[in-house]
Motif scaffolding. Structure first.
Motif, mmCIF file in Angstrom:
data_model
loop_
_atom_site.group_PDB
_atom_site.id
_atom_site.type_symbol
_atom_site.label_atom_id
_atom_site.label_comp_id
_atom_site.label_asym_id
_atom_site.label_seq_id
_atom_site.Cartn_x
_atom_site.Cartn_y
_atom_site.Cartn_z
ATOM 1 N N LYS A 86 0.859 -0.891 0.124
ATOM 2 C CA LYS A 86 0.049 -0.249 0.315
ATOM 3 C C LYS A 86 0.762 1.647 0.201
ATOM 4 N N GLU A 95 2.482 2.031 -3.270
ATOM 5 C CA GLU A 95 1.323 2.049 -4.419
ATOM 6 C C GLU A 95 1.287 3.421 -3.838
ATOM 7 N N ALA A 131 1.927 6.731 -6.994
ATOM 8 C CA ALA A 131 0.295 7.786 -7.104
ATOM 9 C C ALA A 131 1.018 8.921 -7.357
ATOM 10 N N TYR A 190 -0.844 8.618 -11.555
ATOM 11 C CA TYR A 190 -1.668 7.246 -12.108
ATOM 12 C C TYR A 190 -2.434 7.320 -10.508
ATOM 13 N N GLN A 191 -4.327 6.536 -10.856
ATOM 14 C CA GLN A 191 -4.760 6.357 -10.366
ATOM 15 C C GLN A 191 -4.387 4.477 -9.724
ATOM 16 N N ILE A 192 -3.629 4.575 -9.078
ATOM 17 C CA ILE A 192 -3.697 2.981 -9.109
ATOM 18 C C ILE A 192 -4.619 1.653 -8.377
ATOM 19 N N THR A 193 -4.716 0.783 -9.737
ATOM 20 C CA THR A 193 -5.890 -0.517 -9.067
ATOM 21 C C THR A 193 -4.882 -1.784 -8.717
ATOM 22 N N GLY A 194 -3.820 -2.121 -8.417
ATOM 23 C CA GLY A 194 -2.905 -3.422 -8.082
ATOM 24 C C GLY A 194 -2.108 -2.703 -8.519
ATOM 25 N N ASN A 195 -1.431 -3.939 -7.974
ATOM 26 C CA ASN A 195 -0.085 -4.303 -7.798
ATOM 27 C C ASN A 195 0.016 -6.054 -7.909
#
Length: 152
Positions: A115, A118, A122, A127-132
């Motif tokens: 987290k 992420e 961001a 960016y709008q982070i959607t996962g990793n």
């Protein structure tokens, strides 16, 4: 433990109103009870004896559903194709650069640290982070042994 994990996975799918066909149940049970990060072909070969009429298409479609639902992840592994992993507990992977073997690594602070990464990504990029997905590469113990025996 494995049966409990299978029961939890089945309950989670049923709570989302996903119809549990015998084929889906069989594939899910395989993924939960085997930590071999299989390909579609590996699953097909493993289930061929007990479920001879299960087609590759059924396995592909079931895995796609599980990936879309977020309970299974896809791991692209170079020439070895796509591998699948039941993702009940957050973890990351270490991948052998020689043979392609994949192992799970359960790190206690993985979710918290991921987290943080992420949030940093961001902040730096907008960016709008959607996962990793976090992967570490190295030589597995078997390949280390093979390399050591070649050097003798």
């Amino acid at each position: 433990m494995a049966n409990t994990d299978v029961d939890e996975a089945l309950t989670a799918l049923q709570s989302r109103h996903i119809r549990m066909t015998p084929q889906r149940r069989t594939i899910l049970t395989y993924l939960v009870t085997h930590h071999n990060h299989p390909t579609v072909e590996t699953i097909h070969e493993a289930l061929e004896q007990t479920t001879p009429n299960m087609s590759l298409a059924t396995i592909y479609n079931t895995l796609k559903l599980f990936v879309d639902l977020g309970i299974v992840i896809e791991l692209a592994n170079g020439e070895d194709g796509v591998h699948y992993d039941y993702y009940s507990k957050p973890h990351y992977h270490v991948i052998c650069t020689n043979c392609g073997k994949i192992a799970d690594v359960f790190y206690p602070d993985f979710q918290k640290d991921a987290k943080k990464m992420e949030n940093e990504a961001a902040q730096q990029t907008g960016y709008q982070i959607t996962g990793n997905r976090f992967e570490i590469y190295g030589l597995c113990p078997d390949c280390q042994k093979k390399n050591a025996s070649k050097g003798k």
